[in-house]
Design an enzyme around this catalytic site. Structure first.
Site, PDB file in Angstrom:
ATOM      1  N   SER A 187      60.135 -42.333  -2.379  1.00  0.00           N
ATOM      2  CA  SER A 187      58.806 -42.726  -2.848  1.00  0.00           C
ATOM      3  C   SER A 187      58.933 -43.906  -3.818  1.00  0.00           C
ATOM      4  O   SER A 187      59.545 -44.921  -3.471  1.00  0.00           O
ATOM      5  CB  SER A 187      58.120 -41.513  -3.491  1.00  0.00           C
ATOM      6  OG  SER A 187      56.798 -41.814  -3.846  1.00  0.00           O
ATOM      7  N   ASP A 247      52.421 -39.857   6.764  1.00  0.00           N
ATOM      8  CA  ASP A 247      52.306 -40.361   5.391  1.00  0.00           C
ATOM      9  C   ASP A 247      51.222 -41.440   5.334  1.00  0.00           C
ATOM     10  O   ASP A 247      51.313 -42.452   6.014  1.00  0.00           O
ATOM     11  CB  ASP A 247      53.661 -40.940   4.966  1.00  0.00           C
ATOM     12  CG  ASP A 247      53.745 -41.297   3.483  1.00  0.00           C
ATOM     13  OD1 ASP A 247      52.693 -41.465   2.840  1.00  0.00           O
ATOM     14  OD2 ASP A 247      54.874 -41.406   2.987  1.00  0.00           O
ATOM     15  N   HIS A 267      53.330 -37.706   2.842  1.00  0.00           N
ATOM     16  CA  HIS A 267      54.261 -38.340   1.905  1.00  0.00           C
ATOM     17  C   HIS A 267      55.224 -37.331   1.282  1.00  0.00           C
ATOM     18  O   HIS A 267      56.353 -37.676   0.948  1.00  0.00           O
ATOM     19  CB  HIS A 267      53.446 -39.054   0.817  1.00  0.00           C
ATOM     20  CG  HIS A 267      54.299 -39.852  -0.122  1.00  0.00           C
ATOM     21  ND1 HIS A 267      55.069 -40.911   0.305  1.00  0.00           N
ATOM     22  CD2 HIS A 267      54.522 -39.739  -1.461  1.00  0.00           C
ATOM     23  CE1 HIS A 267      55.717 -41.422  -0.738  1.00  0.00           C
ATOM     24  NE2 HIS A 267      55.406 -40.720  -1.810  1.00  0.00           N
TER      25      HIS A 267
END
Lengths: 379, 379
Positions: free
Chosen positions: B154, B325, B358
């Protein structure tokens, strides 16, 4: 009819239908002296067989397009009017403002005749079914026994399905645009958070605010979150990229202020919405969507509930949406068409390659216009 | 080192690296006496060639997995440890807490030695590049000249790319997990709204809050919005559907309170986060992601900027993410692999069919575990 309340925002071309009094609400309670705002375009044929009803999303009013009574452009100006996809030279078009809204129909900001005060949170629990029943009364009140077509966008797609389920033979055809037969948990989560942002705003004050104490922060968050979920990452990358605002437009002295164009875009949307929508109306209508599940009346079987609509008189249907919609994903429109077809209706689904997400029907007229026009032309 | 501040939340197994003083910040200003919290697992080989660095997302601390110093499970417990995909029997693993965080590294909640008071908004503007430079100092401080691999998840995927760009030959290999080379406008919009929710909370008060006036409402909204964008509509439909809460768990006397399981799920996430993260840290780290664009150093050409990393010594790379995501779409991980390959690195991209969006790398170990293990095994 209720007198106007400071948080009602009524388009000047509105006409009003007085609902039956008492008007019973699905989840309990009744309304007295309630009304529905609506507008019309075109002329009802002598056989009364050319009527098209438009049911809207959460925020729009009944002013879908310009008219003699209100020449300002409406929210679906490109779609509705003489020669347009919904051709008012052929169709008599009615757009109703949802029960519970603050755009002329009775809602939480309206005066409760029993008390002489605004309902606020004493307004009865509002469901999509109530909105549908109120719209049906407008249709009947206009002397229309059977609609040629009911068109529902977004929340209006839910309302249309409810109308068809609860009012047998009310329409021969249906166009479901970016709608659905039930609220998905992702959409519930988004709306729940929008409502929480409003409720957490100290100015909301349990629904008792006035112009001086309007819950502006909560409504800003709710609207911006809406706009984020109404559009798509794909569209925004092409449209905004990483472009910065001019230095003059960005807030140099605000360390966390606007910097990117996409932030300014959201800000513009918030400014155009805040103080022009009643926060309590927003809460009631938003919650009504979460509650909606057409299959409540069919033992939880969504396709069976949709199939039953064909038995209720829906002969032809079109379900369309944008492949980029994250709030009402196209699988939900596909399901609407599949269920109606299962019941025997001639039903078509089109997933559009519009980049604009849930809002595509409000902007991508190149795709949505011909689809709607083609379907209506074949009726 | 700064004394602990009420809004710092430091895992008990943390070790600390004192940054060079002054530590220069990319956008101006310096830090004096700053530190980085980190944890380690495994043993550094005599040749010092088995070190793996983990760079984290916005909220995690350095406690990625249990250890003798802190036996509680870490946030990546399933991925890191003896015999696990990141095998601490083979690798000497270092996880650093980002500069600017409130989990042990210096950030807005830390004491500014120049004033004896917490920095709050006087903390200098924080960029991903600063976080990368601070991590590089930890690596050097541990006597590691060259990492076998840097893994970034991330935001940590951004930090890893920045580290590779700014610190030539610092790593032979790289795993980019649900990361990206630049912030997209959709993600900027989401983060901007999260920050606005915090800033609109009257308790935030320009960053000057204490335990009694913690901006809880703003942090609740920010966290819930995060959780909504970290997951996917697909997963939630299968997981929650339209299931209601037990009557005992729902708030009967609160007309807009929790009703659906998905709302309770969001509520649980908010409760576990609020008051355990410093709001100013959140603002600084969130904004650093918006600013990040690896191509800033390559005339706006993202692929060229990525290709240059191969010239900086990255020989092998893996970029992976979840097809669901919406915050860091897999196209961004695909771009990372494509750019590195263009520069001559052996680079692979895998888009996983994880439904969890995500957050997949934090939960879908069946897919992410073998991919990471396989890559590391081949090094």
């Amino acid at each position: 009819m209720s007198p106007a309340h400071p948080h009602e925002f009524i388009p000047p071309g509105s006409r009003f239908h007085a609902l039956a009094s008492p008007f019973p609400m699905k989840r309990g309670g009744v309304l007295h002296g309630a009304r529905i705002a609506y507008e019309t375009w075109g002329t009802l044929s002598p056989a009364r067989d050319n009527a098209v009803l438009i049911l809207t999303g959460l925020s729009p009013d009944a002013h879908a397009a310009s008219s003699a009574a209100d020449p300002t452009p409406g929210w679906w100006e490109a779609m509705l009017g003489p020669g347009k996809p919904i051709d008012s030279d052929r169709w008599f078009v009615v757009c109703v403002n949802s029960l519970g809204s603050c755009k002329g129909s009775t809602g939480p900001a309206s005066i409760d005749p029993a008390t002489g005060q605004a309902y606020l949170l004493s307004f009865p629990e509002l469901s999509i079914e109530d909105i549908a029943d109120a719209a049906a009364e407008v249709v009947r009140g206009l002397g229309i026994e059977r609609l040629a077509c009911v068109i529902g966008n977004s929340m209006g797609g839910m309302t249309a399905l409810s109308l068809l389920a609860r009012h047998r033979r009310i329409a021969r055809a249906h166009i479901n645009i970016s709608g659905s037969a039930r609220a998905l948990p992702f959409s519930i989560a988004v709306r729940s958070l929008q409502r929480e942002a409003i409720r957490l705003d100290p100015n909301w004050n349990g629904g008792e605010y006035d112009d001086a104490t309007y819950p502006e922060s909560g409504m800003r968050i709710a609207r911006k979150l809406g706009v984020i979920t109404y559009r798509s990452a794909l569209e925004w990358d092409g449209r905004f990229g990483r472009v910065r605002l001019d230095e003059s437009a960005s807030a140099e002295d605000d360390p966390f202020g606007l910097e990117f164009q996409v932030e300014s875009y959201l800000e513009g949307h918030a400014r155009r919405f805040v103080r022009r929508y009643d926060p309590n109306s927003y809460l009631y209508l938003s919650r009504s969507m979460d509650w909606f599940d057409l299959a409540d009346q069919a033992g939880g079987d969504t396709l069976a509930a949709l199939a039953a609509l064909a038995g209720n008189g829906v002969e032809q249907a079109l379900a369309i949406g944008a492949n980029t919609d994250i709030l009402f994903p196209v699988q939900q429109q596909q399901e609407v068409a599949e269920g109606l077809a299962r019941g025997g209706a001639e039903a078509e689904f089109i997933g559009m390659d519009s980049p604009q997400g849930h809002d595509a029907f409000l902007v991508d007229f190149e795709r949505f216009g011909p689809a709607v026009r083609g379907f209506l032309d074949r009726l």
